[in-house]
Design a protein around this motif. Structure first.
Motif, PDB file in Angstrom:
ATOM      1  N   GLU A 372      11.837   4.051   5.021  1.00 12.88           N
ATOM      2  CA  GLU A 372      10.378   4.064   5.109  1.00 12.88           C
ATOM      3  C   GLU A 372       9.869   2.620   5.176  1.00 12.88           C
ATOM      4  N   LYS A 373       9.006   2.345   6.155  1.00 14.77           N
ATOM      5  CA  LYS A 373       8.457   1.007   6.318  1.00 14.77           C
ATOM      6  C   LYS A 373       7.472   0.718   5.190  1.00 14.77           C
ATOM      7  N   ILE A 374       7.736  -0.351   4.469  1.00 16.89           N
ATOM      8  CA  ILE A 374       6.866  -0.731   3.366  1.00 16.89           C
ATOM      9  C   ILE A 374       5.898  -1.820   3.772  1.00 16.89           C
ATOM     10  N   ALA A 375       6.414  -2.883   4.396  1.00 15.36           N
ATOM     11  CA  ALA A 375       5.542  -4.011   4.723  1.00 15.36           C
ATOM     12  C   ALA A 375       6.125  -4.781   5.887  1.00 15.36           C
ATOM     13  N   THR A 376       5.252  -5.508   6.570  1.00 14.58           N
ATOM     14  CA  THR A 376       5.631  -6.434   7.622  1.00 14.58           C
ATOM     15  C   THR A 376       5.303  -7.843   7.145  1.00 14.58           C
ATOM     16  N   LEU A 377       6.286  -8.696   7.127  1.00 11.26           N
ATOM     17  CA  LEU A 377       6.130 -10.058   6.637  1.00 11.26           C
ATOM     18  C   LEU A 377       5.951 -10.995   7.820  1.00 11.26           C
ATOM     19  N   LEU A 378       4.860 -11.754   7.818  1.00  8.94           N
ATOM     20  CA  LEU A 378       4.526 -12.667   8.901  1.00  8.94           C
ATOM     21  C   LEU A 378       5.084 -14.051   8.603  1.00  8.94           C
ATOM     22  N   PRO A 379       5.062 -14.943   9.615  1.00 10.77           N
ATOM     23  CA  PRO A 379       5.512 -16.326   9.361  1.00 10.77           C
ATOM     24  C   PRO A 379       4.725 -16.967   8.221  1.00 10.77           C
ATOM     25  N   GLY A 380       5.447 -17.667   7.360  1.00  8.02           N
ATOM     26  CA  GLY A 380       4.840 -18.282   6.196  1.00  8.02           C
ATOM     27  C   GLY A 380       5.125 -17.549   4.906  1.00  8.02           C
ATOM     28  N   ASN A 395      15.872  -4.738  -4.343  1.00  7.63           N
ATOM     29  CA  ASN A 395      15.190  -3.451  -4.460  1.00  7.63           C
ATOM     30  C   ASN A 395      14.686  -2.937  -3.126  1.00  7.63           C
ATOM     31  N   ALA A 396      14.972  -3.598  -2.001  1.00  6.25           N
ATOM     32  CA  ALA A 396      14.483  -3.141  -0.699  1.00  6.25           C
ATOM     33  C   ALA A 396      15.374  -3.719   0.385  1.00  6.25           C
ATOM     34  N   THR A 397      15.316  -3.080   1.544  1.00  8.48           N
ATOM     35  CA  THR A 397      16.037  -3.572   2.724  1.00  8.48           C
ATOM     36  C   THR A 397      15.124  -4.522   3.490  1.00  8.48           C
ATOM     37  N   ILE A 398      15.637  -5.677   3.813  1.00  9.36           N
ATOM     38  CA  ILE A 398      14.881  -6.687   4.543  1.00  9.36           C
ATOM     39  C   ILE A 398      15.665  -7.014   5.807  1.00  9.36           C
ATOM     40  N   SER A 399      15.016  -6.855   6.962  1.00 10.02           N
ATOM     41  CA  SER A 399      15.685  -7.119   8.240  1.00 10.02           C
ATOM     42  C   SER A 399      14.717  -7.822   9.180  1.00 10.02           C
ATOM     43  N   THR A 434       8.258 -15.199 -15.674  1.00  9.45           N
ATOM     44  CA  THR A 434       6.945 -14.563 -15.488  1.00  9.45           C
ATOM     45  C   THR A 434       6.898 -13.714 -14.228  1.00  9.45           C
ATOM     46  N   ARG A 435       7.757 -13.982 -13.299  1.00  5.91           N
ATOM     47  CA  ARG A 435       7.762 -13.218 -12.042  1.00  5.91           C
ATOM     48  C   ARG A 435       8.834 -12.150 -12.012  1.00  5.91           C
ATOM     49  N   LEU A 436       9.565 -11.974 -13.110  1.00  7.05           N
ATOM     50  CA  LEU A 436      10.660 -11.010 -13.133  1.00  7.05           C
ATOM     51  C   LEU A 436      10.149  -9.593 -12.996  1.00  7.05           C
ATOM     52  N   HIS A 437       8.941  -9.310 -13.492  1.00  2.91           N
ATOM     53  CA  HIS A 437       8.423  -7.944 -13.441  1.00  2.91           C
ATOM     54  C   HIS A 437       8.215  -7.463 -12.009  1.00  2.91           C
ATOM     55  N   ASN A 438       7.993  -8.375 -11.085  1.00  4.11           N
ATOM     56  CA  ASN A 438       7.717  -7.968  -9.714  1.00  4.11           C
ATOM     57  C   ASN A 438       8.916  -7.325  -9.043  1.00  4.11           C
ATOM     58  N   VAL A 439      10.105  -7.708  -9.436  1.00  5.37           N
ATOM     59  CA  VAL A 439      11.292  -7.199  -8.752  1.00  5.37           C
ATOM     60  C   VAL A 439      11.830  -5.948  -9.420  1.00  5.37           C
ATOM     61  N   LYS A 440      11.241  -5.510 -10.537  1.00  6.59           N
ATOM     62  CA  LYS A 440      11.692  -4.277 -11.188  1.00  6.59           C
ATOM     63  C   LYS A 440      11.183  -3.041 -10.467  1.00  6.59           C
ATOM     64  N   TYR A 441      10.231  -3.210  -9.595  1.00  8.87           N
ATOM     65  CA  TYR A 441       9.638  -2.096  -8.866  1.00  8.87           C
ATOM     66  C   TYR A 441       9.812  -2.338  -7.363  1.00  8.87           C
ATOM     67  N   PRO A 442       9.768  -1.265  -6.587  1.00 10.71           N
ATOM     68  CA  PRO A 442       9.697  -1.456  -5.136  1.00 10.71           C
ATOM     69  C   PRO A 442       8.447  -2.263  -4.779  1.00 10.71           C
ATOM     70  N   VAL A 459       1.660  -7.799   5.274  1.00 12.90           N
ATOM     71  CA  VAL A 459       0.855  -6.649   5.704  1.00 12.90           C
ATOM     72  C   VAL A 459       1.546  -5.390   5.224  1.00 12.90           C
ATOM     73  N   PHE A 460       0.928  -4.660   4.269  1.00 12.01           N
ATOM     74  CA  PHE A 460       1.480  -3.416   3.747  1.00 12.01           C
ATOM     75  C   PHE A 460       1.024  -2.254   4.619  1.00 12.01           C
ATOM     76  N   HIS A 461       1.917  -1.318   4.820  1.00 14.34           N
ATOM     77  CA  HIS A 461       1.568  -0.128   5.586  1.00 14.34           C
ATOM     78  C   HIS A 461       0.752   0.829   4.717  1.00 14.34           C
ATOM     79  N   GLN A 462      -0.159   1.561   5.344  1.00 13.70           N
ATOM     80  CA  GLN A 462      -1.139   2.345   4.613  1.00 13.70           C
ATOM     81  C   GLN A 462      -0.506   3.465   3.786  1.00 13.70           C
ATOM     82  N   ASN A 463       0.591   4.020   4.245  1.00 14.01           N
ATOM     83  CA  ASN A 463       1.188   5.143   3.526  1.00 14.01           C
ATOM     84  C   ASN A 463       2.004   4.709   2.317  1.00 14.01           C
ATOM     85  N   CYS A 464       1.981   3.430   1.977  1.00 15.31           N
ATOM     86  CA  CYS A 464       2.790   2.935   0.876  1.00 15.31           C
ATOM     87  C   CYS A 464       1.963   2.499  -0.326  1.00 15.31           C
TER      88      CYS A 464
END
Length: 769
Positions: A372-380, A395-399, A434-442, A459-464
């Motif tokens: 399932e597409k979660i987000a599109t990451l742009l340059p930067g 916690n996710a597939t990145i390609s 302080t940022r460890l909590h972010n990676v405990k979840y999708p 850019v997060f997809h609307q269904n997520c």
């Protein structure tokens, strides 16, 4: 404190200034409209000089010349008015203040412009030479073009050389005619000297002096002027008395100084300066290349280059804040940039991948469970900075969604620096905790819970994020709308296009693309020479009937074969990848838009369009003759040759001397070919060569082959273009004289350009040595 209070701006000052300039429009001199208008005024000023000289030294009774004369006055009057509404540049700053613009024009060019417009011809026809003052305006405009940084200096130099030659030709022709005849004015007629002079050397004038038109006198004077200035000197017109000999010698010296002293040296210096800039750029590129290959640069240089290279990354990495400049400079050297192909996996769920990724170019897709597409990451975007410190699974597939350039920082490289910078390691550990909590979840759940930030490059997809906070949902919707309009969902376009367009694409630097470019180049060169040769030399009944022998069939077969190759070339160009900021694009729409915006598509289609079918309206000999005319659209392929040489010169891997030598050889052969054809058509434009033409007087007959006629024309064109002018072949009619003079000028400019190219190239090579 607000902006107005900080800078002491009062409300009344703004209102007062705006009221002064209301209703006054001042155009910037750098505006495209202003530049085009200045170019138009420059050309009309040159025309006004020529017309004024003609009216004074030849005749003012021609209605057409008088109409042009006063129309040019009206155009220049408009120019005087426009100068009050066009700004100027001073010390690199464009001034558009109305009062300053008007004050400057009144103190500089206004008096000269008005003096060149006053109708002084009512007192004497010689007073109308005040229009020649516009020559000053002409060269002022050309010099202003030369100072502009974005103008082509070679084009400006060519325009200046053309103006100088035109003025010299017109002035010497008028003096040559005025030395023998007084101009005709007010229906009084022309009065010429009865003594032996250069007019007696021209058969059609010496036998009937009174029945000769003004344009015939003007044409012969122009012909002598061109032949003398270009140092051709056929010997058919020469000085017959002391005054004419002195004038001829003066014109020869002026022509030599104008050609060798102004045109050739000016062109050589401009090309030499451009090559010097190119050489400095190439030297920097070579230094970088040597550094990349051999690594001979010092450690400080490496560090400075890396610091400038990866500065955007370090600004986005929060865990490296307040770690000190020394640690940051050492960390720069550890960073490296890699290229990832479309679909290549950067990280998988459950994988112990301890690298951080920074997207420099391209798009990266994040997938959750069930692909399932979660987000599109742009340059930067920065990905996985916490994984550098903690050994936790992804916690996710990145390609990579497109071809990407990604900066990679590995865990081992970071650990190797912490021994030397222990305080920096402590700060990094605290920031990572302080940022460890972010990676405990999708990623989608972290966004909904507020544990992950929402930068502009994600850019997060609307269904997520249906369960996200209203504020977060609003931000996400805006970002999704932006990505849909600006990028048109690039994450799915490449896959969809591959399904629709199954034909493979090619890189511009692929072996196939380079080989095909060479093939199509030779095909269009053969077509250009063949079509022009048939037009010039095989369209005459005196030349052995080209279309009624086997050569006609060979010509048709060759033309059809080249047309088929050109048609295939259009389809291949639609499959050549184009370079974008995200890498090479294989999208058909992107390739088509690039092909269309470069105008190459229109030229290629128009050059191959089958206008030949219109020739079937005619029958017999007219069919074959008009077939040649309808195939002249193939000459548009000359633009493809020009683009090829222009692109080859910009390629760093090509030898500049070899590329320019090939370009100069092609230019020399092609212009010689065209000039010989023009000379041949001047005497053999109809079904057979005219009896009074140069071809007839030279002995060209119908029993001789087309190739023999061609070689004789090439010989005469060569002696004219190289300024030798043996005098064994002479022009007879006025058309032949004008064409011969034009060929002499074309050869003059062509050889000056070739010599300038060779001089600049060798100078650059010797300078580097």
């Amino acid at each position: 404190m607000g902006f107005e209070q900080r800078y002491n701006i009062k409300e009344g000052d703004w209102n007062e200034d705006s009221s002064k300039t209301i209703g006054v429009f001042i155009l910037s001199p750098k505006h495209r409209t202003a530049r085009l208008w200045n170019l138009f005024i420059a050309l009309t000023s040159l025309l006004a000089f020529s017309v004024s000289m003609f009216r004074v030294f030849f005749t003012e009774d021609l209605e057409l010349i008088s109409t042009i004369y006063y129309c040019l006055d009206f155009i220049f009057l408009l120019n005087i008015i426009s100068c009050f509404f066009v700004g100027y540049e001073k010390d690199g700053v464009v001034i558009t203040d109305a009062s300053n613009v008007r004050r400057r024009y009144l103190h500089t060019w206004f008096i000269v412009d008005v003096c060149s417009l006053i109708p002084l011809e009512m007192f004497s026809h010689f007073w109308s030479l005040n229009r020649c003052l516009r020559v000053l305006r002409l060269f002022s405009i050309i010099n202003s073009f030369g100072k502009e940084p974005d103008t082509n200096k070679i084009h400006v130099a060519a325009l200046k050389s053309f103006c100088i030659m035109t003025i010299c030709i017109q002035l010497s022709a008028c003096l040559w005619h005025y030395n023998v005849c007084e101009s005709s004015h007010s229906k009084l007629g022309r009065i010429c000297q009865q003594d032996f002079n250069w007019l007696q050397l021209i058969p059609e004038i010496s036998t009937n002096l009174d029945g000769i038109s003004d344009m015939t006198f003007f044409g012969n004077a122009i012909y002598w002027s061109v032949i003398t200035l270009s140092n051709v000197g056929y010997g058919d017109i020469y000085g017959t008395n002391t005054t004419e000999v002195k004038l001829a010698a003066l014109v020869m010296v002026i022509g030599f100084l104008a050609i060798a002293g102004v045109i050739m040296t000016g062109m050589s210096s401009i090309i030499g300066n451009l090559d010097a800039q190119r050489g400095r750029f190439y030297s920097r590129i070579d230094a970088i290349r040597i550094h990349m290959i051999y690594g001979i640069a010092s450690g400080d240089s490496n560090m400075e280059i890396s610091t400038a290279r990866y500065k955007p990354l370090l600004k986005k990495t929060s865990i490296f804040e307040d770690t000190g400049d020394g640690f940051i400079r050492a960390l720069n050297v550890k960073l490296s940039t890699s290229t990832y192909s479309q679909g290549q996996i950067l990280a998988k769920p459950g994988e112990m991948n301890r690298n951080a990724f920074y997207i420099e170019n391209g798009l990266v897709q994040v997938y959750g469970d069930n692909d399932e597409k979660i987000a599109t990451l742009l340059p930067g975007t920065l990905i996985g900075e916490v994984y550098l410190v903690y050994k936790i699974p992804r916690n996710a597939t990145i390609s990579a969604s497109t071809l990407c350039e990604i900066c990679v920082l590995e865990h081992k490289d970071l650990i190797s620096l912490l021994a030397d910078y222990p305080e920096a390691g402590l700060k990094i550990a605290r920031a990572a905790r302080t940022r460890l909590h972010n990676v405990k979840y999708p990623l989608s759940e972290a966004f909904a819970l507020g544990l992950a930030s929402n930068p502009q490059s994600v850019v997060f997809h609307q269904n997520c994020h249906a369960d996200g906070k209203p504020k977060d949902q609003k931000i996400s919707n805006v970002l999704n709308e932006f990505i849909s309009h600006q990028l048109k969902d690039p994450s799915s376009s490449s896959t969809d296009n591959q399904k629709i367009h199954w034909i493979p694409t090619f890189r511009p630097d692929d072996r196939f693309a380079k080989s095909w470019n060479i093939i199509i180049l030779w095909c269009v060169i053969v077509s250009i020479f063949t079509e022009s040769w048939v037009l010039f030399f095989a369209n005459n009944l005196e030349t052995g009937g080209f279309y009624y022998k086997h050569m006609g069939l060979m010509y048709l077969l060759l033309s059809v074969l080249i047309d088929c190759v050109a048609l295939i070339d259009i389809f291949i160009n639609l499959r050549i990848e184009v370079m974008t900021k995200d890498g090479y694009s294989t999208d058909f729409i992107s390739i088509f838009n690039n092909y269309r915006k470069s105008w190459n598509l229109y030229f290629d289609v128009l050059a191959i369009f089958p206008f030949d079918f219109f020739s079937f309206v005619y029958t017999g000999e007219l069919h074959w003759r008009n077939l040649t005319y309808f195939r002249l659209n193939r000459l548009l392929w000359i633009r493809k040759v020009y683009c090829h040489f222009k692109k080859s010169e910009k390629d760093l891997d090509n030898d500049l001397f070899v590329q320019r030598s090939a370009k100069c050889i092609f230019l020399l052969i092609f212009i010689l070919h065209v000039c010989s054809g023009c000379l041949y058509l001047a005497g053999c434009s109809n079904y057979r060569c005219d009896e009074d033409s140069w071809a007839w007087n030279t002995g060209l007959k119908e029993t001789q082959s087309n190739f023999y006629h061609y070689m004789v024309a090439v010989y005469w064109a060569t002696t004219t273009m190289t300024n030798i002018g043996y005098g064994d072949i002479l022009p007879s009619s006025m058309t032949e004289k004008l064409v011969a003079g034009m060929v002499g000028l074309v050869g003059l400019f062509m050889f000056n350009y070739i010599v300038s190219q060779i001089y600049a190239t060798l100078s650059a090579k010797n300078a580097s040595r």
